[in-house]
Design an enzyme around this catalytic site. Structure first.
Site, PDB file in Angstrom:
ATOM      1  N   THR A 193      -4.996   5.841 -21.346  1.00 41.95           N
ATOM      2  CA  THR A 193      -4.769   4.517 -20.791  1.00 41.95           C
ATOM      3  C   THR A 193      -3.371   4.085 -21.239  1.00 41.95           C
ATOM      4  O   THR A 193      -2.752   4.726 -22.090  1.00 41.95           O
ATOM      5  CB  THR A 193      -5.813   3.496 -21.286  1.00 41.95           C
TER       6      THR A 193
ATOM      7  N   GLU B 238      -0.608   4.936  -0.284  1.00 40.79           N
ATOM      8  CA  GLU B 238      -1.380   6.172  -0.480  1.00 40.79           C
ATOM      9  C   GLU B 238      -0.472   7.391  -0.353  1.00 40.79           C
ATOM     10  O   GLU B 238       0.367   7.467   0.548  1.00 40.79           O
ATOM     11  CB  GLU B 238      -2.491   6.293   0.572  1.00 40.79           C
TER      12      GLU B 238
ATOM     13  N   TYR C   9       0.851  -1.196   0.000  1.00 41.96           N
ATOM     14  CA  TYR C   9       0.000   0.000   0.000  1.00 41.96           C
ATOM     15  C   TYR C   9       0.879   1.237   0.000  1.00 41.96           C
ATOM     16  O   TYR C   9       1.921   1.271   0.680  1.00 41.96           O
ATOM     17  CB  TYR C   9      -0.878   0.030   1.260  1.00 41.96           C
TER      18      TYR C   9
ATOM     19  N   ARG D 155      -2.765  -2.826 -18.073  1.00 44.52           N
ATOM     20  CA  ARG D 155      -4.030  -2.104 -17.954  1.00 44.52           C
ATOM     21  C   ARG D 155      -3.872  -1.056 -16.865  1.00 44.52           C
ATOM     22  O   ARG D 155      -3.662  -1.380 -15.700  1.00 44.52           O
ATOM     23  CB  ARG D 155      -5.166  -3.054 -17.590  1.00 44.52           C
TER      24      ARG D 155
ATOM     25  N   ASP E  28      -7.851  13.215 -24.760  1.00 45.29           N
ATOM     26  CA  ASP E  28      -7.894  11.810 -24.332  1.00 45.29           C
ATOM     27  C   ASP E  28      -7.226  11.000 -25.436  1.00 45.29           C
ATOM     28  O   ASP E  28      -7.828  10.738 -26.483  1.00 45.29           O
ATOM     29  CB  ASP E  28      -9.346  11.373 -24.114  1.00 45.29           C
TER      30      ASP E  28
ATOM     31  N   LYS F 138      -3.246   0.247 -24.628  1.00 45.47           N
ATOM     32  CA  LYS F 138      -3.716   0.098 -26.014  1.00 45.47           C
ATOM     33  C   LYS F 138      -2.488   0.165 -26.926  1.00 45.47           C
ATOM     34  O   LYS F 138      -1.635  -0.719 -26.844  1.00 45.47           O
ATOM     35  CB  LYS F 138      -4.773   1.169 -26.303  1.00 45.47           C
TER      36      LYS F 138
HETATM   37  N1  DSN Z   1     -13.094   0.126 -23.708  1.00 48.01           N
HETATM   38  C1  DSN Z   1     -12.237   1.051 -24.410  1.00 48.01           C
HETATM   39  C2  DSN Z   1     -12.200   0.787 -25.866  1.00 48.01           C
HETATM   40  O1  DSN Z   1     -12.400  -0.362 -26.242  1.00 48.01           O
HETATM   41  O2  DSN Z   1     -11.975   1.683 -26.659  1.00 48.01           O
HETATM   42  C3  DSN Z   1     -12.609   2.435 -24.132  1.00 48.01           C
HETATM   43  O3  DSN Z   1     -12.832   2.596 -22.772  1.00 48.01           O
END
Ligand code: DSN
Length: 420
Positions: free
Chosen positions: A228, A58, A56, A237, A202, A231
């Site tokens: 994120t 924080e 942990y 993730r 984003d 991707k």
């Molecule tokens: N779930 C993501 C996507 O597939 O683009 C977006 O949050």
């Protein structure tokens, strides 16, 4: 078998271990075209599967609420410094759990409930958290939404500007989940400046392309950048927020203590590894190859009569309206999954059908490019997609099974990180 091997898991929980092995094999045997997915390196897998999950922490480096942070502080600082260097930003927060919490932290930092915010509508390619009605961001804020032009399938910045001037939003989100075209960050920045809004880019889908020089960067245009990490960036993730110096403190406070508790340190470590990988010269080749593959696949699909939203792609992503092929998105996606081609059904702009049974398919080239497939293989993938759609329309399960066998045969020659 899964790589790294999982002998302890197999001994302690054979049922679960078998499911992990089955998923690894499934990922090995499928043409994975889900635009938001990828294969992380074995190094990232090791970092995320480490003892860091026990801790942990924080707070932030040097200012934590638990003892024992001698190494966690260094890990988080490493991730932050790598993110700052890779993207060229003043500030990075690597604690956000995933894309939606990262975006919520932006709202918490920079807006108050009831404020007007602006983003791209979900059916046009935006994200739920850009103010779509069913999301907390659409319920707690006065969200106004822009879309794309019906004739081009592309964002019209004149329409965005008119809406922004009329509605005077506090935040403007650009970017999304189903946008096959380059995002004009300078154009959005000009509009945001004109109306006094903070521009939030984003870049979840295109972060790896930006890091690899295959898409323009929002840095210097958007004050806040949300992404994120799993991707095109090819990390675990997770998510990050990046910003100019002015917005750094507010974002950090919104993430912790505003929205989250302890950061997921194993994920932070995986992000640090992925950022180091993305800084290497070969990642630039990877990003360029993703775009080249997407373009080649788009061209091959169009040559076979598929109708692509906006008529093609500039990035990793392709959005196809399959109506002209006599099928809807959902049955097409399900048949393709049986044929060894994994993607998702998706709404297309101005879709007359419902989101759970829409007209489109969304495809992406990030994962297949990691496997090593190149432009020479894209006509074959398009041919499989076309044959599968025909077989689905004919109810020909034998033809679908035959395609799955061909897919497995091709992929057997392409190694997968995570499988040996
Ligand atoms: N779930 C993501 C996507 O597939 O683009 C977006 O949050």
């Amino acid at each position: 078998m899964h790589q790294p091997a999982i002998p302890h898991l197999a001994a302690a929980d054979p049922e679960l271990a078998q499911l992990v092995e089955s998923e690894a094999q499934r990922q090995f045997e499928k043409v994975r075209l889900i635009a938001s997915e990828n294969y992380v390196s074995t190094a990232v897998l090791e970092a995320t599967g480490s003892v860091l999950t026990n801790k942990y922490s924080e707070g932030y480096a040097g200012k934590r609420y638990y003892e024992g942070q001698q190494f966690i502080d260094q890990i988080e600082t490493l991730a932050i410094e790598r993110a700052k260097a890779l993207f060229g930003v003043d500030h990075a927060n690597v604690q956000t759990y995933s894309g939606s919490p990262a975006n919520l932290a932006v709202y918490l930092a920079l807006a108050a409930p009831g404020d007007t915010v602006m983003g791209m509508a979900l059916p046009a390619g935006g994200h739920l958290t850009h103010g779509w009605s069913v999301s907390a961001t659409g319920k707690w804020f006065r969200a106004v939404q822009y879309g794309v032009r019906k004739d081009t399938g592309r964002i019209d910045l004149d329409e965005v500007r008119d809406l922004a001037i009329k509605e005077q939003p506090k935040l403007i989100f650009c970017g999304g989940t189903a946008i096959p075209r380059t995002i004009d960050f300078p154009g959005f920045a000009e509009i945001a400046k004109e109306v006094g809004a903070v521009l939030v880019a984003d870049i979840a889908h295109i972060a790896g392309l930006i890091a690899g020089g295959a898409h323009p960067s929002p840095v210097g245009h958007a004050q806040v950048i949300s992404t994120t990490t799993h991707k095109t960036l090819r990390g675990p993730r997770g998510a990050m927020l990046m910003s100019d110096a002015e917005h750094a403190k507010a974002l950090d406070k919104a993430v912790f203590p505003g929205l989250q508790g302890g950061p997921h340190n194993h994920t932070t470590a995986g992000i640090a590894v992925a950022l180091a990988e993305a800084a290497r010269p070969e990642f630039r080749d990877y990003a360029a190859a993703v775009v080249a593959n997407a373009k080649a696949l788009a061209d091959s699909l169009m040559a076979r009569g598929f109708d692509l939203v906006s008529g093609g792609t500039d990035n990793h992503l392709i959005l196809v309206d399959v109506t002209g092929k006599g099928i809807a998105g959902k049955p097409a996606a399900k048949a393709l999954d049986r044929a060894g081609i994994e993607l998702n059904y998706n709404t297309v702009p101005f879709d007359p059908r419902k989101p759970f049974d829409p007209s489109g398919l969304r495809l992406g080239a990030a994962a297949i490019t990691t496997r090593g497939l190149g432009v020479d293989q894209m006509p074959q993938i398009a041919e499989w997609i076309d044959r599968t759609v025909t077989a689905a329309n004919d109810g020909d399960d034998t033809a679908i099974a035959a395609i799955a066998a061909e897919v497995r045969e091709l992929l057997a020659s392409y190694p997968m990180p995570g499988w040996a």
